[in-house]
Design a protein around this motif. Structure first.
Motif, PDB file in Angstrom:
ATOM      1  N   ARG A   1       0.854  -1.195   0.000  1.00 13.77           N
ATOM      2  CA  ARG A   1       0.000   0.000   0.000  1.00 13.77           C
ATOM      3  C   ARG A   1       0.891   1.247   0.000  1.00 13.77           C
ATOM      4  O   ARG A   1       1.777   1.386   0.830  1.00 13.77           O
ATOM      5  N   TYR A   2       0.613   2.109  -0.946  1.00 14.08           N
ATOM      6  CA  TYR A   2       1.368   3.350  -1.088  1.00 14.08           C
ATOM      7  C   TYR A   2       0.515   4.494  -0.578  1.00 14.08           C
ATOM      8  O   TYR A   2      -0.638   4.660  -0.988  1.00 14.08           O
ATOM      9  N   HIS A   3       1.056   5.287   0.323  1.00 13.83           N
ATOM     10  CA  HIS A   3       0.271   6.314   1.000  1.00 13.83           C
ATOM     11  C   HIS A   3       1.050   7.628   0.996  1.00 13.83           C
ATOM     12  O   HIS A   3       2.201   7.677   1.429  1.00 13.83           O
ATOM     13  N   VAL A   4       0.406   8.705   0.528  1.00 11.81           N
ATOM     14  CA  VAL A   4       1.051  10.024   0.457  1.00 11.81           C
ATOM     15  C   VAL A   4       0.160  11.038   1.164  1.00 11.81           C
ATOM     16  O   VAL A   4      -1.057  11.084   0.940  1.00 11.81           O
ATOM     17  N   ILE A   5       0.772  11.852   2.006  1.00 11.20           N
ATOM     18  CA  ILE A   5       0.069  12.949   2.666  1.00 11.20           C
ATOM     19  C   ILE A   5       0.838  14.235   2.388  1.00 11.20           C
ATOM     20  O   ILE A   5       2.026  14.340   2.694  1.00 11.20           O
ATOM     21  N   LEU A   6       0.136  15.197   1.793  1.00  8.07           N
ATOM     22  CA  LEU A   6       0.722  16.506   1.522  1.00  8.07           C
ATOM     23  C   LEU A   6      -0.029  17.547   2.347  1.00  8.07           C
ATOM     24  O   LEU A   6      -1.247  17.689   2.217  1.00  8.07           O
ATOM     25  N   VAL A   7       0.697  18.264   3.201  1.00 13.03           N
ATOM     26  CA  VAL A   7       0.097  19.299   4.039  1.00 13.03           C
ATOM     27  C   VAL A   7       0.711  20.638   3.651  1.00 13.03           C
ATOM     28  O   VAL A   7       1.940  20.788   3.629  1.00 13.03           O
ATOM     29  N   LEU A   8      -0.159  21.619   3.345  1.00 16.39           N
ATOM     30  CA  LEU A   8       0.287  22.951   2.968  1.00 16.39           C
ATOM     31  C   LEU A   8      -0.217  23.968   3.983  1.00 16.39           C
ATOM     32  O   LEU A   8      -1.379  23.904   4.401  1.00 16.39           O
ATOM     33  N   THR A   9       0.656  24.878   4.360  1.00 17.00           N
ATOM     34  CA  THR A   9       0.247  26.012   5.188  1.00 17.00           C
ATOM     35  C   THR A   9      -0.058  27.175   4.252  1.00 17.00           C
ATOM     36  O   THR A   9       0.819  27.651   3.518  1.00 17.00           O
ATOM     37  N   LEU A  10      -1.310  27.622   4.255  1.00 10.60           N
ATOM     38  CA  LEU A  10      -1.765  28.627   3.309  1.00 10.60           C
ATOM     39  C   LEU A  10      -1.483  30.031   3.827  1.00 10.60           C
ATOM     40  O   LEU A  10      -1.567  30.294   5.022  1.00 10.60           O
ATOM     41  N   SER A  11      -1.171  30.915   2.908  1.00 13.65           N
ATOM     42  CA  SER A  11      -0.980  32.315   3.271  1.00 13.65           C
ATOM     43  C   SER A  11      -2.318  33.041   3.209  1.00 13.65           C
ATOM     44  O   SER A  11      -3.279  32.559   2.589  1.00 13.65           O
TER      45      SER A  11
END
Length: 273
Positions: free
Chosen positions: A254-264
């Protein structure tokens, strides 16, 4: 990076040259003046000299800092333009291969695929050239891509795309497509059955979280770090320096990706105007 001499205009160089000559003249004249009064013209001229000299140095340093910032911004813009230009051929190459395969099979689904591909090309050509786009437009683009994959694959694939967005925001165009493409290329495409792709996109306050998971056949697995993922990493470093976190895990097929962005604030308020 170009040298200072390559980016300073001739006008700026002439200004500092004249400034330096003027200071030199003041410095050479001051010893010839009457020095009997310690606070007389000689002293006053020396004060003027050092004040002007300090002004010239500060002006020079500030100007160099501005030039350096300008060069950094121009280099960042050039790198982003190059990365965005690399996305389009990568996508078209994969999609045209799909279209070619269906055409060979004389599939009735070929017209639908062409229509969806046309809509995606329109988005890439017009919206993809912008620095920022509406998140909702990006979601519509991703949904079109997923529907196109349904047309392509002649097998049951469990796909879930859930969104929870408090308010529309601005995001860079084509930011998430590489992760979804990888899920299909390295997962769905290689599995004969029970393939799945699970996607969750949430926006809460000043944080955006994009999560995607897919299973894969370990006997068919190869290196997943291709041009798409490398491209994404570079764009994130340029667009969200110190404001992103990309986590990739690979376990139990199982391939798992989490992308978290801090928005301006500009990304949030800009979407409301």
């Amino acid at each position: 990076m170009p040298q200072v001499s390559e980016v300073m205009s001739h006008k700026q160089w002439r200004f500092y040259l004249v400034y330096a000559i003027f200071l030199l003249v003041i410095f050479l004249i001051s010893p010839t003046m009457d020095q009997s009064d310690p606070y007389g013209p000689h002293f006053q001229l020396r004060i003027v000299f050092w004040l002007l000299f300090l002004h010239m140095v500060v002006s020079w340093v500030v100007n160099l800092w501005k030039l350096n910032q300008q060069l950094r911004n121009e280099r960042t813009y050039a790198e982003l333009s190059l990365l965005k230009s690399q996305i389009n051929p990568h996508f078209f190459f994969n999609t045209l291969n799909n279209l070619y395969g269906l055409a060979l099979e004389k599939s009735d689904q070929t017209p639908e695929l062409i229509l969806r591909l046309s809509g995606m090309m329109r988005y890439i050509i017009y919206q993809g050239q912008h620095d920022w786009v509406s998140l909702q437009d990006e979601i519509d683009y991703l949904n079109n891509f997923i529907e196109l994959q349904h047309v392509r694959f002649q097998k049951r694939v469990s796909v879930s795309f859930n969104t929870a967005i408090e308010q529309d925001i601005k995001v860079p165009p084509l930011l998430f497509i590489n992760l979804i493409e990888n899920a299909y290329k390295h997962g769905v495409e290689k599995l004969t059955d029970n393939a799945y792709v699970l996607i969750n996109l949430t926006v809460k306050g000043q944080q955006l979280t994009f999560e995607i998971a897919n299973n894969y056949d370990p006997t068919e697995q190869n290196d997943i770090i291709g041009i798409g993922l490398s491209n994404l990493r570079k764009r994130l470093m340029l667009l969200y320096p110190d404001k992103h976190q990309l986590t990739i895990t690979d376990s139990q097929n199982r391939y798992h990706v989490i992308l978290v962005l801090t928005l301006s604030e500009s990304n949030i308020s800009g979407a409301l105007t």
